[in-house]
Write an enzyme that holds these catalytic residues in place. Sequence first.
Site, short mmCIF file in Angstrom:
data_model
loop_
_atom_site.label_atom_id
_atom_site.label_comp_id
_atom_site.label_asym_id
_atom_site.label_seq_id
_atom_site.Cartn_x
_atom_site.Cartn_y
_atom_site.Cartn_z
N ASN A 62 7.97 -5.70 -0.84
CA ASN A 62 7.90 -4.59 0.10
C ASN A 62 6.43 -4.54 0.53
O ASN A 62 5.61 -3.94 -0.15
CB ASN A 62 8.33 -3.28 -0.54
N HIS A 96 12.65 -2.66 2.40
CA HIS A 96 12.00 -1.43 2.87
C HIS A 96 12.90 -0.25 2.53
O HIS A 96 14.11 -0.31 2.75
CB HIS A 96 11.76 -1.47 4.38
N ALA A 109 3.05 -1.04 4.87
CA ALA A 109 2.39 -1.06 6.18
C ALA A 109 1.94 -2.47 6.58
O ALA A 109 1.86 -2.78 7.77
CB ALA A 109 1.21 -0.10 6.19
N GLU A 116 12.56 -9.51 1.67
CA GLU A 116 11.77 -8.35 2.05
C GLU A 116 12.65 -7.11 1.93
O GLU A 116 13.82 -7.13 2.29
CB GLU A 116 11.30 -8.52 3.50
N ARG A 131 5.13 11.16 -1.93
CA ARG A 131 4.80 10.93 -0.53
C ARG A 131 6.06 10.98 0.33
O ARG A 131 6.96 10.17 0.16
CB ARG A 131 4.15 9.56 -0.37
N TYR A 143 11.10 8.51 1.99
CA TYR A 143 11.05 7.48 0.96
C TYR A 143 11.82 7.81 -0.31
O TYR A 143 11.90 6.99 -1.21
CB TYR A 143 9.59 7.18 0.60
N PRO A 153 0.79 -1.22 0.00
CA PRO A 153 0.00 0.00 0.00
C PRO A 153 0.83 1.28 0.00
O PRO A 153 1.87 1.37 0.64
CB PRO A 153 -0.84 -0.10 1.27
N ASN A 154 0.33 2.22 -0.75
CA ASN A 154 0.85 3.59 -0.87
C ASN A 154 2.16 3.71 -1.63
O ASN A 154 2.65 4.82 -1.84
CB ASN A 154 0.98 4.26 0.51
N ARG A 180 12.10 4.22 13.17
CA ARG A 180 10.83 4.94 13.01
C ARG A 180 9.92 4.64 14.20
O ARG A 180 10.38 4.17 15.25
CB ARG A 180 10.21 4.56 11.67
#
Length: 159
Positions: free
Chosen positions: A76, A102, A79, A100, A18, A23, A10-11, A109
């Site tokens: 990835n 990120h 969330a 995975e 964003r 990012y 998502p996103n 964070r």
Amino acid sequence: MMKLLLINGPNLQLLGRREPEIYGSETLPDIVRKLRCEAQEFGFELEDFQSNTEGEIVSRIGETLGDPEIAGIIINPAAYTHTSVAIRDALAAAAKPALEVHLSNIHVREEFRHRSLTAPVCLGCIIGLGSYGYSLALRGLVHHLQTSDSAVARTADTV
């Protein structure tokens, strides 16, 4: 030609717009374009998939079970990393080697981002290196696939 499946959660379609301070400024199509070229250099085709919907991601992972052309997965989960038992279970059931990735360092964070539910069923995690992490994930996955005695070989205990 064997394929690698790139899944973005998502996103991530908002990359480049964003929170670029977190990012980066590259867009998802920019990242996919680079990875597609890198995959071809290693003799693989890259298939990409992005969804904001958990069920669609679970379904796409599940489809790899019946697809012998998909050799491995770069994911990835965004969330969903921190919340999705369903994606974790799909990765385990697919039994394809997965890495995975990120863009940001999830460990520096917010506290809720420190735990990955999906990492335990992946070969490894690459975090905090921006879009370069995708390239490292691709190289790591190719190395794993081409090296039968790889030190990062997945065992039944990790699933």
